[in-house]
Design a protein around this motif. Sequence first.
Motif, short mmCIF file in Angstrom:
data_model
loop_
_atom_site.label_atom_id
_atom_site.label_comp_id
_atom_site.label_asym_id
_atom_site.label_seq_id
_atom_site.Cartn_x
_atom_site.Cartn_y
_atom_site.Cartn_z
N GLU A 188 12.28 -6.83 3.65
CA GLU A 188 11.18 -7.54 4.31
C GLU A 188 10.04 -7.79 3.32
N CYS A 189 9.79 -6.82 2.45
CA CYS A 189 8.75 -7.00 1.43
C CYS A 189 9.11 -8.14 0.49
N ILE A 190 10.39 -8.20 0.08
CA ILE A 190 10.86 -9.29 -0.78
C ILE A 190 10.73 -10.63 -0.06
N GLN A 204 0.82 -1.21 0.00
CA GLN A 204 0.00 0.00 0.00
C GLN A 204 0.86 1.26 0.00
N TYR A 205 2.12 1.14 0.52
CA TYR A 205 2.99 2.31 0.61
C TYR A 205 4.37 2.01 0.00
N PRO A 206 4.42 1.71 -1.30
CA PRO A 206 5.69 1.31 -1.91
C PRO A 206 6.77 2.38 -1.86
N GLN A 218 12.33 3.57 0.67
CA GLN A 218 13.31 4.46 1.30
C GLN A 218 14.31 3.70 2.17
N ARG A 219 13.96 2.49 2.58
CA ARG A 219 14.80 1.77 3.52
C ARG A 219 15.12 0.36 3.00
#
Length: 219
Positions: A17-19, A3-5, A10-11
């Motif tokens: 963690e998304c990956i 929802q907030y790509p 930025q980090r």
Amino acid sequence: MQQYPELVAQRDDLYLECITLLNQTGAYEEAKSLLDARIFHPWEGGGEGKVPTQYQIARIELAKQYLRAKQYKAALPLLEECLIYPPHFGEGKLDGAQENDFYYLMGCAYEGLGDKEKAVACWEKAVIGLTEPTAAMYYNDQKPDKIFYQGLALLKLNRKDEANSRFHKLVSYGEKHLFDQVVMDYFAVSLPDLLIWEDNLTLRNVIHCKYMMSLGYGG
């Protein structure tokens, strides 16, 4: 995170963690694309080994899909890429890196292509490495699945007793340490976790031991 790509991007830690979540949910192609598109900064004190691990997971799982579909030539480049650390990782490969799973699966790909000589050569490489299971709390510890793949390679080489020895060690370690109470007794820069969440190390140990036992019994 999806929802907030822009915020996630930025980090490095959140991006990874998304990956990781994509890999855990089977979206290997998307995970691979995201990781390949980013230059990671050197990440001491919590990040060592995390980028290569997710890079390799995405490739090895895609390679398994190709092997199941008998597309052996398509699997090989993905497995070969697991052996090399590209510059955008922000870290180099450790001396003695454990690569048993890559070589085992490469051997299976060559077997499928009818090249028995190359298959055996890969399986011979796949049996090399540490054979004693550990708690695997730090990124350079021996991972239990590496021992499992040693066993699978030994089975391919018709060395059944040695294979069963590997599998037995996994079961034995899991049973012996299942009820350990785990505490962190020193500051470790190689503990690969985000520090914003508290972790239950004893629960993690239970999961790790049961995972070891399942690998051993599966073997």
